[in-house]
Design a protein around this motif. Structure first.
Motif, PDB file in Angstrom:
ATOM      1  N   TYR A  65       1.080  -1.017  -0.003  1.00 50.01           N
ATOM      2  CA  TYR A  65       0.133  -0.060   0.048  1.00 50.01           C
ATOM      3  C   TYR A  65       1.054   1.177   0.062  1.00 50.01           C
ATOM      4  N   THR A  66       1.337   1.702  -1.227  1.00 47.04           N
ATOM      5  CA  THR A  66       1.940   2.698  -1.133  1.00 47.04           C
ATOM      6  C   THR A  66       1.318   4.031  -2.057  1.00 47.04           C
ATOM      7  N   TYR A  67       2.048   5.202  -1.939  1.00 47.87           N
ATOM      8  CA  TYR A  67       1.478   6.416  -2.392  1.00 47.87           C
ATOM      9  C   TYR A  67       2.416   7.521  -2.481  1.00 47.87           C
ATOM     10  N   SER A  68       2.258   8.663  -3.016  1.00 44.29           N
ATOM     11  CA  SER A  68       3.179   9.878  -2.656  1.00 44.29           C
ATOM     12  C   SER A  68       1.994  11.087  -2.495  1.00 44.29           C
ATOM     13  N   LEU A  69       2.694  11.522  -1.489  1.00 44.34           N
ATOM     14  CA  LEU A  69       1.973  12.548  -0.677  1.00 44.34           C
ATOM     15  C   LEU A  69       2.762  13.909  -0.305  1.00 44.34           C
ATOM     16  N   THR A  70       2.509  15.102  -0.866  1.00 40.33           N
ATOM     17  CA  THR A  70       3.254  16.395  -0.593  1.00 40.33           C
ATOM     18  C   THR A  70       2.250  17.326  -0.036  1.00 40.33           C
ATOM     19  N   VAL A  71       2.601  17.974   1.167  1.00 43.50           N
ATOM     20  CA  VAL A  71       1.838  18.906   1.874  1.00 43.50           C
ATOM     21  C   VAL A  71       2.445  20.355   1.699  1.00 43.50           C
ATOM     22  N   GLU A  72       2.003  21.394   1.295  1.00 47.67           N
ATOM     23  CA  GLU A  72       3.004  22.818   1.294  1.00 47.67           C
ATOM     24  C   GLU A  72       2.243  23.599   1.996  1.00 47.67           C
ATOM     25  N   LEU A  73       2.734  24.586   3.054  1.00 48.79           N
ATOM     26  CA  LEU A  73       2.026  25.501   3.652  1.00 48.79           C
ATOM     27  C   LEU A  73       3.416  26.569   3.780  1.00 48.79           C
ATOM     28  N   ASN A  74       3.145  27.600   2.854  1.00 47.48           N
ATOM     29  CA  ASN A  74       4.101  29.042   2.882  1.00 47.48           C
ATOM     30  C   ASN A  74       5.331  28.367   2.698  1.00 47.48           C
ATOM     31  N   SER A  75       6.600  28.429   3.244  1.00 44.38           N
ATOM     32  CA  SER A  75       7.723  27.926   2.879  1.00 44.38           C
ATOM     33  C   SER A  75       8.317  26.602   3.312  1.00 44.38           C
ATOM     34  N   THR A  76       7.093  25.726   3.966  1.00 44.94           N
ATOM     35  CA  THR A  76       7.323  24.543   4.604  1.00 44.94           C
ATOM     36  C   THR A  76       6.821  23.572   3.605  1.00 44.94           C
ATOM     37  N   THR A  77       7.491  22.533   3.406  1.00 49.22           N
ATOM     38  CA  THR A  77       7.142  21.432   2.707  1.00 49.22           C
ATOM     39  C   THR A  77       7.391  20.183   3.437  1.00 49.22           C
ATOM     40  N   MET A  78       6.652  19.106   3.180  1.00 43.85           N
ATOM     41  CA  MET A  78       6.666  17.871   3.945  1.00 43.85           C
ATOM     42  C   MET A  78       6.101  16.691   3.307  1.00 43.85           C
ATOM     43  N   THR A  79       6.931  15.565   3.113  1.00 38.23           N
ATOM     44  CA  THR A  79       6.524  14.391   2.173  1.00 38.23           C
ATOM     45  C   THR A  79       6.503  13.395   3.062  1.00 38.23           C
ATOM     46  N   ALA A  80       5.361  12.588   2.989  1.00 38.63           N
ATOM     47  CA  ALA A  80       5.042  11.548   3.826  1.00 38.63           C
ATOM     48  C   ALA A  80       5.830  10.314   3.405  1.00 38.63           C
ATOM     49  N   PRO A  81       6.012   9.477   4.465  1.00 44.75           N
ATOM     50  CA  PRO A  81       6.605   7.869   4.074  1.00 44.75           C
ATOM     51  C   PRO A  81       5.733   7.386   3.063  1.00 44.75           C
ATOM     52  N   LYS A  82       6.308   6.417   2.297  1.00 46.67           N
ATOM     53  CA  LYS A  82       5.511   5.963   1.217  1.00 46.67           C
ATOM     54  C   LYS A  82       4.910   4.505   1.227  1.00 46.67           C
ATOM     55  N   ASP A  83       5.020   3.945   2.374  1.00 46.69           N
ATOM     56  CA  ASP A  83       4.410   2.795   2.714  1.00 46.69           C
ATOM     57  C   ASP A  83       3.442   2.951   3.798  1.00 46.69           C
ATOM     58  N   ALA A  84       2.250   2.606   3.520  1.00 49.48           N
ATOM     59  CA  ALA A  84       1.011   2.655   4.126  1.00 49.48           C
ATOM     60  C   ALA A  84       0.375   1.162   4.727  1.00 49.48           C
ATOM     61  N   SER A  85       1.398   0.218   4.257  1.00 51.00           N
ATOM     62  CA  SER A  85       0.928  -1.334   4.608  1.00 51.00           C
ATOM     63  C   SER A  85       0.616  -1.237   6.098  1.00 51.00           C
ATOM     64  N   ALA A  86      -0.515  -2.145   6.525  1.00 51.28           N
ATOM     65  CA  ALA A  86      -0.895  -2.398   7.709  1.00 51.28           C
ATOM     66  C   ALA A  86      -1.787  -3.590   8.092  1.00 51.28           C
ATOM     67  N   LEU A  87      -2.167  -3.746   9.382  1.00 49.32           N
ATOM     68  CA  LEU A  87      -2.999  -4.777   9.545  1.00 49.32           C
ATOM     69  C   LEU A  87      -4.116  -4.047   9.962  1.00 49.32           C
ATOM     70  N   TYR A  88      -5.555  -4.443   9.443  1.00 49.74           N
ATOM     71  CA  TYR A  88      -6.666  -3.705   9.694  1.00 49.74           C
ATOM     72  C   TYR A  88      -7.615  -4.840  10.286  1.00 49.74           C
ATOM     73  N   ARG A  89      -8.064  -4.482  11.352  1.00 53.64           N
ATOM     74  CA  ARG A  89      -8.972  -5.342  12.139  1.00 53.64           C
ATOM     75  C   ARG A  89     -10.428  -4.858  12.028  1.00 53.64           C
ATOM     76  N   MET A  90     -11.592  -5.859  12.046  1.00 49.58           N
ATOM     77  CA  MET A  90     -12.955  -5.329  11.677  1.00 49.58           C
ATOM     78  C   MET A  90     -13.864  -6.198  12.657  1.00 49.58           C
ATOM     79  N   LYS A  91     -15.014  -5.543  12.715  1.00 46.57           N
ATOM     80  CA  LYS A  91     -16.051  -6.109  13.397  1.00 46.57           C
ATOM     81  C   LYS A  91     -17.392  -5.745  12.825  1.00 46.57           C
TER      82      LYS A  91
END
Length: 368
Positions: free
Chosen positions: A313-339
């Motif tokens: 579960y990968t992606y690319s994400l960039t968030v920019e605010l004024n002069s600040t830019t941040m990029t997220a980790p690329k791997d969103a793999s996880a264990l999902y639990r449901m009921k």
């Protein structure tokens, strides 16, 4: 700047848990703090009990006891009452009243255990003691075996009594009201003795009761189609979230996660909703490109609970605010639990990221 940096980090966490603003419809949800126990931590109880308690707490089957300071305690070694255990059964199975229910002389409409006892009796799970329910009476191990057996008799493939080694304190002819339930539950490993003893009259502890109930829940039989339906729900849930996040439709995300999320999962969403709104209101620009070729593989699927491993579960994400830019980790793999909810619909109640980076972003809102 500190506020902006934290806001950016939370926005990045939104890639995994798209959280937007949560409407007042979910204002009654428990905050994240009420899912953190003070007396049950790794190593404080055995692994099976720890996992069972976590699953029940995160999915709102149990709430724990909250002290005057707002701290949550499970008290796993304390005794559990008949009323408390019946509420646990009703919550875990999402039961509704089915046909006629029994009337108990010691329960009146509006009392703490009235609804749970009414529902449970309509399913034949409880029959009372001499016309009374005795909700405050400590429940014995034999009583738990009986209630669990009755609750799961139609959904768990119980083994034959003859397949179980005898308990010396539950000989043939003893406990006619509980004999079959004890031995069939023991044959399935739902209840366990101590050597050759079952100790049927001992009071069960809260931790024991949760473990017994959770074992039964994990043994509910499902068809291949039902397993596929659970996997399809989760994959669609993730895809819908991705699509709404690409469109930055935070109102749609609110509705999606309010409808298809519950328990701890939704509490985390609520926890960060205001911060995400703040950063977007400050003029942040977000670019999110997901990879839709992730895999969803079952860890287990039963009648009411399930867990899936979501990998790649990968992606690319960039968030920019004024002069600040941040990029997220690329791997969103996880264990999902449901009921399943009381209407039979799946809801996600917990997510456990495989990446430490993502774990920090989701649970703490910053990178350690």
């Amino acid at each position: 700047m500190k506020k902006i940096k934290r806001g950016l980090a939370v926005a990045l966490a939104a890639a995994l848990l798209p959280i937007g603003g949560i409407s007042s419809a979910y204002a009654a949800d428990k905050p994240v703090d009420l899912y953190i126990t003070q007396d049950v931590v790794p190593g404080s109880v055995n692994t099976e009990m720890y996992t069972s308690i976590q699953e029940f707490l995160y999915s709102n089957v149990i709430n724990g006891s909250i002290d005057k300071n707002g701290a949550v305690y499970i008290y796993p070694r304390n005794s559990i009452t008949r009323g408390e255990f019946v509420i646990m059964i009703v919550n875990a199975l999402g039961l509704k009243q089915k046909g006629n229910a029994m009337s108990f002389a010691d329960l009146k409409p509006g009392s703490a255990y009235y609804n749970a006892a009414t529902i449970a009796s309509s399913h034949g799970i409880i029959k009372g003691i001499g016309g009374k329910f005795a909700p405050g009476q400590k429940i014995t191990r034999a009583e738990i075996a009986v209630m669990v057996y009755r609750a799961f008799q139609s959904s768990v493939p119980f083994k034959d009594v003859t397949a179980t080694k005898g308990f010396t304190d539950v000989p043939a002819g003893s406990y006619p009201w509980a004999f079959e339930a004890i031995y069939k539950s023991a044959a399935n490993g739902i209840v366990k003795g101590s050597g050759t003893l079952f100790k049927p009259t001992d009071n069960a502890t809260r931790g024991e009761a949760i473990v017994m109930m959770n074992r039964a829940l994990h043994q509910e039989a499902v068809t291949a189609n039902e397993q596929t339906e659970a996997a399809t729900f989760l994959k669609n849930h993730i895809l819908k979230g991705q699509d709404l996040l690409v469109k930055q439709d935070f109102k749609g995300l609110t509705n999606l996660y309010g409808r298809e999320g519950t328990g701890f999962y939704r509490a985390v969403i609520n926890n960060y909703s205001t911060l995400v709104q703040d950063i977007m209101n400050e003029g942040a620009k977000m670019t999110y490109v997901p990879d839709q070729d992730f895999t969803v593989k079952p860890v287990y699927v039963s009648g009411h609970f399930a867990a899936f491993s979501v990998k790649d579960y990968t992606y690319s994400l960039t968030v920019e605010l004024n002069s600040t830019t941040m990029t997220a980790p690329k791997d969103a793999s996880a264990l999902y639990r449901m009921k399943k909810d009381s209407s039979g619909n799946w809801q996600v109640y917990d997510i456990q990221p495989y990446s430490d980076d993502y774990m920090n972003l989701i649970y703490f809102g910053y990178e350690r």
